[in-house]
Design an enzyme around this catalytic site. Sequence first.
Site, PDB file in Angstrom:
ATOM      1  CD  GLU A   1      -2.964  -1.169   2.229  1.00  0.00           C
ATOM      2  OE1 GLU A   1      -2.576  -1.475   3.379  1.00  0.00           O
ATOM      3  OE2 GLU A   1      -4.139  -0.870   1.973  1.00  0.00           O
TER       4      GLU A   1
ATOM      5  CD  GLU B   1      -3.522  -6.879   3.295  1.00  0.00           C
ATOM      6  OE1 GLU B   1      -3.112  -7.744   2.508  1.00  0.00           O
ATOM      7  OE2 GLU B   1      -3.025  -5.739   3.366  1.00  0.00           O
TER       8      GLU B   1
END
Length: 272
Positions: free
Chosen positions: A126, A146
């Site tokens: 990210e 995730e």
Amino acid sequence: MKTNHAPGSNDARLFAGLDLLRIQFDSAVAHVRLDRPAKRNAINDALVAQIATFFANVPAHVGAVVLTGAGDHFCAGLDLSELAERSVAEGMMHSRAWHAAMDQLQFGRVPVVAVLHGAVVGGGLEIASAAHIRIAEASAYYGLPEGQRGIFVGGGGSARVPRLAGVACMTDMMLTGRVLDAQEGQQRGISHYVVPNGEGLAKGLELARKIATNAPLSNFAVMQALPRIADLSQPDGLFVESLMAAIAQGDAAAKQCVHAFLEKRAGKVEKK
Ligand code: 1HE
């Protein structure tokens, strides 16, 4: 090179408090290193805040930033040890704090060149995707674990990663745990350059020095207008383009650059 630990200016005093970053200045380029190698540069709340603070306070003399990670990996993503006890409301605020820090990086004053090696996973991807240029060393690999950790991206990944690699690729990475190596990341559009191991920083500094010589308003237009235009309809985008083009070309720095070329003082566009 000066470091964030050097006493002196207000900037140095401010940056001395950023103990999870190592900041060095080389004339118009700042080199910012995520500096938590024992935890593979996992990002805890303090590091999110320090990233936001640095990118909100980039010194006026800096024209570009190189972002790297200390140790064998760029970044292991979210510090999972802080996740366990968070309530739903705290989780929301935590994600919004990441968004603010990543926006500060992407939409700050100067372009950011990320140099990636080893793990670039979860929140590490990210951060990388908020940078403007990504250089991958051969050791780099990309993952979005995730899905396997029972959570979702929260640091801007759902907006930024698909703009690089596509929704289909991100869906595969999150559902199946697929990991991309440096070459696959390059083919998918995650990185702009792949270089041999150990050569990323030199390449990053070389590109950042070039970027820092551009007219500031031209860099500003690329950073601020380009991603917004990509989100607009074509007619609206073209209108914004005209506004930005007129503003950029009206600036004294643009006139100097054009005169330098016309007077044969500027470089030509050369084939590699
Ligand atoms: C950590 C973290 C972490 C390492 N949070 N402590 N991210 C992940 O799911 C990635 C989890 N990490 C890993 O898969 C591996 O650590 C690595 C592949 C990155 C590196 O492996 P390795 O063998 O070099 O290191 P290690 O032995 O696994 O880790 C060294 C230490 O760092 C160890 O702590 P120690 O006290 O036992 O020495 C690890 O526990 C610690 N460590 N990664 C906390 N991530 C805004 S939302 C974003 C959501 C996400 O990012 S989810 C993805 C999280």
